[in-house]
Design a protein around this motif. Structure first.
Motif, PDB file in Angstrom:
ATOM      1  N   GLY A 172       2.697  20.504  -8.894  1.00 48.78           N
ATOM      2  CA  GLY A 172       3.221  19.246  -8.391  1.00 48.78           C
ATOM      3  C   GLY A 172       2.595  18.859  -7.063  1.00 48.78           C
ATOM      4  N   LEU A 173       2.495  19.823  -6.144  1.00 52.23           N
ATOM      5  CA  LEU A 173       1.895  19.544  -4.843  1.00 52.23           C
ATOM      6  C   LEU A 173       0.407  19.227  -4.971  1.00 52.23           C
ATOM      7  N   ALA A 174      -0.297  20.007  -5.799  1.00 53.77           N
ATOM      8  CA  ALA A 174      -1.734  19.761  -5.991  1.00 53.77           C
ATOM      9  C   ALA A 174      -1.975  18.418  -6.665  1.00 53.77           C
ATOM     10  N   GLY A 175      -1.171  18.113  -7.698  1.00 51.21           N
ATOM     11  CA  GLY A 175      -1.321  16.844  -8.397  1.00 51.21           C
ATOM     12  C   GLY A 175      -0.974  15.661  -7.512  1.00 51.21           C
ATOM     13  N   GLY A 176       0.069  15.806  -6.708  1.00 50.80           N
ATOM     14  CA  GLY A 176       0.436  14.748  -5.781  1.00 50.80           C
ATOM     15  C   GLY A 176      -0.665  14.484  -4.770  1.00 50.80           C
ATOM     16  N   LEU A 177      -1.281  15.555  -4.269  1.00 52.54           N
ATOM     17  CA  LEU A 177      -2.386  15.421  -3.322  1.00 52.54           C
ATOM     18  C   LEU A 177      -3.544  14.644  -3.946  1.00 52.54           C
ATOM     19  N   ILE A 178      -3.904  15.008  -5.172  1.00 58.55           N
ATOM     20  CA  ILE A 178      -5.004  14.320  -5.862  1.00 58.55           C
ATOM     21  C   ILE A 178      -4.655  12.852  -6.087  1.00 58.55           C
ATOM     22  N   GLY A 179      -3.400  12.591  -6.491  1.00 61.15           N
ATOM     23  CA  GLY A 179      -2.978  11.221  -6.736  1.00 61.15           C
ATOM     24  C   GLY A 179      -3.062  10.360  -5.481  1.00 61.15           C
ATOM     25  N   VAL A 180      -2.598  10.909  -4.357  1.00 59.35           N
ATOM     26  CA  VAL A 180      -2.617  10.162  -3.095  1.00 59.35           C
ATOM     27  C   VAL A 180      -4.048   9.894  -2.645  1.00 59.35           C
ATOM     28  N   GLU A 181      -4.901  10.923  -2.678  1.00 57.79           N
ATOM     29  CA  GLU A 181      -6.270  10.752  -2.225  1.00 57.79           C
ATOM     30  C   GLU A 181      -7.025   9.770  -3.117  1.00 57.79           C
ATOM     31  N   ALA A 182      -6.752   9.795  -4.415  1.00 56.31           N
ATOM     32  CA  ALA A 182      -7.398   8.852  -5.338  1.00 56.31           C
ATOM     33  C   ALA A 182      -6.963   7.424  -5.036  1.00 56.31           C
ATOM     34  N   MET A 183      -5.660   7.212  -4.813  1.00 63.29           N
ATOM     35  CA  MET A 183      -5.166   5.867  -4.528  1.00 63.29           C
ATOM     36  C   MET A 183      -5.696   5.356  -3.197  1.00 63.29           C
ATOM     37  N   LYS A 184      -5.762   6.226  -2.181  1.00 63.10           N
ATOM     38  CA  LYS A 184      -6.290   5.812  -0.888  1.00 63.10           C
ATOM     39  C   LYS A 184      -7.753   5.388  -1.009  1.00 63.10           C
ATOM     40  N   ALA A 185      -8.508   6.078  -1.871  1.00 62.59           N
ATOM     41  CA  ALA A 185      -9.903   5.696  -2.083  1.00 62.59           C
ATOM     42  C   ALA A 185      -9.986   4.335  -2.779  1.00 62.59           C
ATOM     43  N   ILE A 186      -9.072   4.085  -3.702  1.00 62.45           N
ATOM     44  CA  ILE A 186      -9.074   2.820  -4.437  1.00 62.45           C
ATOM     45  C   ILE A 186      -8.750   1.639  -3.526  1.00 62.45           C
ATOM     46  N   ASN A 207       0.827  -1.208   0.000  1.00 62.97           N
ATOM     47  CA  ASN A 207       0.000   0.000   0.000  1.00 62.97           C
ATOM     48  C   ASN A 207       0.862   1.259   0.000  1.00 62.97           C
ATOM     49  N   SER A 208       1.948   1.229   0.754  1.00 61.76           N
ATOM     50  CA  SER A 208       2.863   2.371   0.785  1.00 61.76           C
ATOM     51  C   SER A 208       3.455   2.605  -0.598  1.00 61.76           C
ATOM     52  N   LEU A 209       3.807   1.519  -1.283  1.00 63.92           N
ATOM     53  CA  LEU A 209       4.368   1.639  -2.626  1.00 63.92           C
ATOM     54  C   LEU A 209       3.342   2.201  -3.599  1.00 63.92           C
ATOM     55  N   LEU A 210       2.101   1.721  -3.516  1.00 62.97           N
ATOM     56  CA  LEU A 210       1.046   2.216  -4.400  1.00 62.97           C
ATOM     57  C   LEU A 210       0.795   3.707  -4.182  1.00 62.97           C
ATOM     58  N   ILE A 211       0.792   4.129  -2.923  1.00 62.37           N
ATOM     59  CA  ILE A 211       0.568   5.543  -2.609  1.00 62.37           C
ATOM     60  C   ILE A 211       1.726   6.391  -3.096  1.00 62.37           C
ATOM     61  N   LEU A 212       2.955   5.893  -2.951  1.00 60.78           N
ATOM     62  CA  LEU A 212       4.123   6.621  -3.421  1.00 60.78           C
ATOM     63  C   LEU A 212       4.088   6.777  -4.941  1.00 60.78           C
ATOM     64  N   ILE A 213       3.708   5.708  -5.653  1.00 64.58           N
ATOM     65  CA  ILE A 213       3.592   5.775  -7.109  1.00 64.58           C
ATOM     66  C   ILE A 213       2.522   6.779  -7.513  1.00 64.58           C
ATOM     67  N   ALA A 214       1.379   6.737  -6.825  1.00 66.00           N
ATOM     68  CA  ALA A 214       0.286   7.667  -7.128  1.00 66.00           C
ATOM     69  C   ALA A 214       0.707   9.106  -6.882  1.00 66.00           C
ATOM     70  N   ALA A 215       1.443   9.344  -5.780  1.00 61.67           N
ATOM     71  CA  ALA A 215       1.910  10.693  -5.464  1.00 61.67           C
ATOM     72  C   ALA A 215       2.883  11.189  -6.525  1.00 61.67           C
ATOM     73  N   THR A 216       3.802  10.323  -6.931  1.00 61.15           N
ATOM     74  CA  THR A 216       4.803  10.703  -7.935  1.00 61.15           C
ATOM     75  C   THR A 216       4.154  10.985  -9.286  1.00 61.15           C
ATOM     76  N   LEU A 217       3.261  10.100  -9.705  1.00 61.75           N
ATOM     77  CA  LEU A 217       2.590  10.286 -10.990  1.00 61.75           C
ATOM     78  C   LEU A 217       1.707  11.525 -10.967  1.00 61.75           C
ATOM     79  N   GLY A 218       0.972  11.714  -9.870  1.00 59.99           N
ATOM     80  CA  GLY A 218       0.118  12.897  -9.756  1.00 59.99           C
ATOM     81  C   GLY A 218       0.925  14.176  -9.760  1.00 59.99           C
ATOM     82  N   ALA A 219       2.053  14.173  -9.050  1.00 65.05           N
ATOM     83  CA  ALA A 219       2.913  15.358  -9.005  1.00 65.05           C
ATOM     84  C   ALA A 219       3.486  15.666 -10.381  1.00 65.05           C
TER      85      ALA A 219
END
Length: 265
Positions: A108-122, A61-73
């Protein structure tokens, strides 16, 4: 934003803009070096803090969130950066190249936030993951802004002309607001303030990151009034509009949970 042609200007007797470093017989711009160094230091800082991690996330889960944060950023940084000047984007001969060459930490910060929140919901996780990232982010941004300053007016991270005591010649023989220095001072003060807050208050997981985001986006909203910008609506730029949405989001979170998330030690 994309770096302009590296034309040197004798601004001070001992300094040229943009600053370069002589490596293996070649002059290399300082900015990409400080950006890379900032990312490296931030990642090492994050790894150091993670050793005492108390957040209940599995490795996957940590890896998935990190990937989502990086891609979103990555997506947010280039998307918002390229939308700062819509006319230039529409006229660009190679739209994808223009998008790739333009970026902003706000996106980058806004996109990372969206990526993390989306992955956490998934993955069905509600716990906050941001507190551990705050200080590494500040460190990385501070180091990166050193390069922004030493690039002068050859990258669009400089300020408007000013007659104030803070005015500096950044390469075009015009006294300008050194906005990169302003941001470095703000980041240093923010680091100290958050450390004080962390020592003196008890708070729910995630609050430290929320305070960081609220204060940084508020600062950037006002800072961009003294930077060259393209007004989109209500006299605000694309970056400022993003800041407004993020500020409203975090004010809503604080207003909703203020009585249960913060209390004096």
């Amino acid at each position: 934003m994309a770096c302009r042609s590296a034309v040197k200007s004798n601004t001070f007797e001992t300094m040229d803009f943009p600053a370069t470093v002589h490596i293996l017989g070649k002059d290399v711009l300082l900015h990409p070096i400080t950006e890379s160094l900032g990312i490296f230091v931030g990642m090492r800082y994050y790894t150091f803090l993670k050793r005492n991690d108390k957040e209940k996330f599995s490795n996957i889960n940590s890896l998935l969130i990190l990937i989502a944060a990086t891609l979103g950023a990555l997506i947010g940084s280039h998307m918002i950066g390229s939308l700062e000047r819509p006319d230039d984007l529409m006229k660009a001969p190679d739209v994808w190249a223009y998008i790739w060459l333009n970026n902003t930490i706000v996106g980058g910060l806004a996109g990372g936030l969206i990526g993390v929140e989306a992955m956490k919901a998934i993955i069905g996780k509600k716990e906050s993951t941001g507190d551990r990232m705050v200080y590494p982010l500040i460190a990385a941004m501070f180091i990166g802004r050193i390069g922004c300053f030493f690039t002068g007016v050859y990258e669009e991270t400089y300020g408007l002309p000013t007659d104030s005591v803070f005015g500096m010649d950044l390469g075009d023989h015009v006294l300008r607001h050194p906005v990169a220095l302003y941001e470095m001072v703000f980041l240093a003060a923010l680091f100290v303030f958050l450390k004080y807050f962390q020592r003196n208050f008890s708070y729910r997981s995630g609050v430290l990151f929320q305070i960081f985001m609220l204060l940084y986006f508020s600062f950037r909203f006002f800072l961009d009034f003294i930077k060259p910008k393209y007004n989109i609506i209500f006299g605000l730029s694309t970056i400022q509009l993003v800041c407004v949405f993020i500020i409203i989001y975090y004010i809503y979170l604080f207003k909703k949970n203020i009585h249960e998330i913060i209390r004096s030690r």
